[in-house]
Scaffold this active site. Structure first.
Site, PDB file in Angstrom:
ATOM      1  N   ALA A   1      37.157 -26.439  37.820  1.00  0.00           N
ATOM      2  CA  ALA A   1      36.902 -25.533  38.929  1.00  0.00           C
ATOM      3  C   ALA A   1      37.800 -24.319  38.711  1.00  0.00           C
ATOM      4  CB  ALA A   1      37.230 -26.223  40.243  1.00  0.00           C
TER       5      ALA A   1
ATOM      6  N   GLY B   1      36.688 -30.199  37.027  1.00  0.00           N
ATOM      7  CA  GLY B   1      35.308 -30.047  37.498  1.00  0.00           C
ATOM      8  C   GLY B   1      34.312 -29.972  36.351  1.00  0.00           C
TER       9      GLY B   1
ATOM     10  N   GLU C   1      33.617 -33.428  35.523  1.00  0.00           N
ATOM     11  CA  GLU C   1      32.869 -33.978  36.661  1.00  0.00           C
ATOM     12  C   GLU C   1      31.414 -33.492  36.660  1.00  0.00           C
ATOM     13  OE1 GLU C   1      36.039 -32.560  39.228  1.00  0.00           O
ATOM     14  OE2 GLU C   1      36.295 -34.589  39.994  1.00  0.00           O
TER      15      GLU C   1
ATOM     16  N   GLU D   1      43.724 -32.419  37.075  1.00  0.00           N
ATOM     17  CA  GLU D   1      44.062 -31.903  38.408  1.00  0.00           C
ATOM     18  C   GLU D   1      45.466 -32.290  38.846  1.00  0.00           C
ATOM     19  OE1 GLU D   1      41.209 -33.430  37.594  1.00  0.00           O
ATOM     20  OE2 GLU D   1      39.492 -32.410  38.510  1.00  0.00           O
TER      21      GLU D   1
HETATM   22  C1  HXC Z   1      40.318 -20.355  36.094  1.00  0.00           C
HETATM   23  C2  HXC Z   1      40.660 -20.567  33.840  1.00  0.00           C
HETATM   24  C3  HXC Z   1      40.523 -21.968  33.935  1.00  0.00           C
HETATM   25  C4  HXC Z   1      40.266 -22.524  35.218  1.00  0.00           C
HETATM   26  C5  HXC Z   1      40.896 -21.461  31.886  1.00  0.00           C
HETATM   27  N1  HXC Z   1      40.897 -20.310  32.557  1.00  0.00           N
HETATM   28  N2  HXC Z   1      40.679 -22.493  32.704  1.00  0.00           N
HETATM   29  N3  HXC Z   1      40.551 -19.780  34.916  1.00  0.00           N
HETATM   30  N4  HXC Z   1      40.179 -21.674  36.272  1.00  0.00           N
HETATM   31  N5  HXC Z   1      40.063 -23.820  35.406  1.00  0.00           N
HETATM   32  C6  HXC Z   1      41.115 -18.955  32.022  1.00  0.00           C
HETATM   33  C7  HXC Z   1      42.567 -18.703  31.688  1.00  0.00           C
HETATM   34  O1  HXC Z   1      43.267 -18.342  32.830  1.00  0.00           O
HETATM   35  C8  HXC Z   1      42.432 -17.564  30.688  1.00  0.00           C
HETATM   36  O2  HXC Z   1      42.166 -16.346  31.335  1.00  0.00           O
HETATM   37  C9  HXC Z   1      41.171 -17.937  29.930  1.00  0.00           C
HETATM   38  O3  HXC Z   1      40.430 -18.818  30.779  1.00  0.00           O
HETATM   39  C10 HXC Z   1      41.456 -18.645  28.614  1.00  0.00           C
HETATM   40  O4  HXC Z   1      42.303 -19.745  28.885  1.00  0.00           O
HETATM   41  P1  HXC Z   1      43.675 -19.995  28.111  1.00  0.00           P
HETATM   42  O5  HXC Z   1      44.494 -20.876  28.977  1.00  0.00           O
HETATM   43  O6  HXC Z   1      44.290 -18.696  27.683  1.00  0.00           O
HETATM   44  O7  HXC Z   1      43.151 -20.768  26.822  1.00  0.00           O
HETATM   45  P2  HXC Z   1      43.911 -21.909  25.994  1.00  0.00           P
HETATM   46  O8  HXC Z   1      45.349 -21.548  25.777  1.00  0.00           O
HETATM   47  O9  HXC Z   1      43.055 -22.151  24.794  1.00  0.00           O
HETATM   48  O10 HXC Z   1      43.905 -23.202  26.919  1.00  0.00           O
HETATM   49  C11 HXC Z   1      42.668 -23.818  27.262  1.00  0.00           C
HETATM   50  C12 HXC Z   1      42.886 -24.822  28.430  1.00  0.00           C
HETATM   51  C13 HXC Z   1      43.614 -24.135  29.585  1.00  0.00           C
HETATM   52  C14 HXC Z   1      43.720 -26.021  27.900  1.00  0.00           C
HETATM   53  C15 HXC Z   1      41.504 -25.328  28.821  1.00  0.00           C
HETATM   54  O11 HXC Z   1      42.897 -22.946  29.903  1.00  0.00           O
HETATM   55  C16 HXC Z   1      43.697 -24.968  30.816  1.00  0.00           C
HETATM   56  O12 HXC Z   1      44.541 -25.870  30.905  1.00  0.00           O
HETATM   57  N6  HXC Z   1      42.863 -24.651  31.821  1.00  0.00           N
HETATM   58  C17 HXC Z   1      42.918 -25.296  33.120  1.00  0.00           C
HETATM   59  C18 HXC Z   1      42.339 -26.701  33.040  1.00  0.00           C
HETATM   60  C19 HXC Z   1      42.425 -27.389  34.392  1.00  0.00           C
HETATM   61  O13 HXC Z   1      43.498 -27.631  34.924  1.00  0.00           O
HETATM   62  N7  HXC Z   1      41.254 -27.720  34.977  1.00  0.00           N
HETATM   63  C20 HXC Z   1      41.162 -28.405  36.243  1.00  0.00           C
HETATM   64  C21 HXC Z   1      41.023 -27.384  37.324  1.00  0.00           C
HETATM   65  S1  HXC Z   1      41.036 -28.111  38.949  1.00  0.00           S
HETATM   66  P3  HXC Z   1      43.293 -15.193  31.502  1.00  0.00           P
HETATM   67  O14 HXC Z   1      42.511 -14.055  32.073  1.00  0.00           O
HETATM   68  O15 HXC Z   1      44.278 -15.760  32.428  1.00  0.00           O
HETATM   69  O16 HXC Z   1      43.822 -14.986  30.122  1.00  0.00           O
HETATM   70  C22 HXC Z   1      39.519 -28.756  39.120  1.00  0.00           C
HETATM   71  C23 HXC Z   1      39.254 -29.455  40.431  1.00  0.00           C
HETATM   72  C24 HXC Z   1      37.823 -29.902  40.534  1.00  0.00           C
HETATM   73  O17 HXC Z   1      38.703 -28.699  38.273  1.00  0.00           O
HETATM   74  C25 HXC Z   1      37.454 -30.393  41.889  1.00  0.00           C
HETATM   75  C26 HXC Z   1      37.538 -29.418  42.976  1.00  0.00           C
HETATM   76  C27 HXC Z   1      36.521 -28.322  43.003  1.00  0.00           C
END
Ligand code: HXC
Length: 257
Positions: free
Chosen positions: A65, A108, A111, A131
């Site tokens: 998400a 998400g 999911e 998460e």
């Molecule tokens: C918003 C995101 C994002 C996310 C990545 N980006 N994941 N933006 N929400 N979930 C954005 C980053 O901010 C960045 O933009 C760009 O995408 C590239 O990501 P990087 O982090 O620079 O890439 P990398 O170093 O290769 O790392 C990849 C990654 C990491 C390991 C996937 O991005 C990451 O850990 N993302 C978050 C994963 C996460 O925690 N997901 C769960 C979310 S909560 P900018 O512009 O900043 O450079 C969830 C809840 C679901 O899903 C249920 C409720 C709805």
């Protein structure tokens, strides 16, 4: 129809949805949900479409998400609006949906893949429910669907540590049905969808309903439900055609009635 966050197209009797927010690794924001709902509704209304494939990019199916969109939300607002509940419509798709996953399928994103009927993964796929590392928990079904898919031990491991599992571990655990080379991913998923779309739609939809019922009820009720669906298929033209074609050693021509 043109969308901002995804590409929706048809390939014969198959629909293909490609998540398209590369700048955010296909993070799922409210626009993605709105557009996905619209695309699914259009494909369900189109009688010619027999199956849907949903995919992302080579780097990410979806990295979760959208954290930036969620960051400042407040409890009372998301509770009152029942934030996330709209995704139930995606999970309730009646036509078969295959997830073709390459790269990150996190939070998400994992999911969403699990809302599909089965997952075909590229060797590069990485699944996880991170998460917990953000101070929250899965909210789109991760604690429930992952546990049903891989069992308590693996689900707890992933949900409590937030670690990722690779495609091989995901296949061993029963989360994905097949793992293929990255360059084969879309062809493999589209071929599976085409095969499904070539079959009788009522039987395909009932098969999906029957398997899903296994997660909702007792064995006794599930067997009864399956048997009643089986009986009802004898009211279709396609059962007559399918069995006649077998006996006459020819290909069936289903009319989906
Ligand atoms: C918003 C995101 C994002 C996310 C990545 N980006 N994941 N933006 N929400 N979930 C954005 C980053 O901010 C960045 O933009 C760009 O995408 C590239 O990501 P990087 O982090 O620079 O890439 P990398 O170093 O290769 O790392 C990849 C990654 C990491 C390991 C996937 O991005 C990451 O850990 N993302 C978050 C994963 C996460 O925690 N997901 C769960 C979310 S909560 P900018 O512009 O900043 O450079 C969830 C809840 C679901 O899903 C249920 C409720 C709805």
């Amino acid at each position: 129809m043109a969308y901002e966050t995804l590409i929706a197209e048809t390939r014969g009797n198959v629909a293909l949805v490609t998540l398209n927010r590369p700048q955010a690794l296909n993070a799922l924001n409210s626009t993605v949900l709105k557009e996905l709902k619209a695309a699914y509704a259009a494909f369900h209304a189109d009688e010619a479409i027999g199956a849907i494939v949903i995919t992302g990019s080579e780097r990410a199916f979806a990295a979760g998400a959208d954290i930036k969109e969620m960051q400042s939300l407040q409890f009372a607002d998301i509770y009152k609006s029942d934030f996330i509940s709209g995704w139930d419509d995606i999970a309730k798709a009646r036509k078969p949906v295959i997830a073709a996953v390459s790269g990150f399928a996190l939070g998400g994103g994992c999911e969403l893949a699990m809302m599909c009927d089965f997952i075909i993964a590229s060797e590069t796929a990485k699944f996880g429910q991170p998460e917990i590392t953000l101070g929250v928990i899965p909210g789109m079904g991760g604690s429930q669907r992952l546990t049903r898919a891989v069992g308590k031990a693996k689900a707890m491991d992933l949900v409590l540590t937030g670690r990722m599992m690779d495609a091989a571990e995901a296949e061993r655990s029963g989360l994905v049905s097949r793992v293929v080379a990255p360059e084969r991913l879309l062809d493999e998923a589209l071929a599976a969808a085409e095969k499904i779309a070539s079959l009788s739609q009522p039987s395909v939809m009932m098969a999906k309903e029957a398997v899903n019922r296994a997660f909702e009820t007792t064995l006794e009720e599930g067997l009864r439900f399956e048997r009643r669906l089986f009986h009802s298929l004898f009211a279709t033209d396609d059962q007559k055609e399918g069995m006649a074609a077998f006996v006459e050693k020819r290909k069936p021509a289903f009319n989906h009635r």
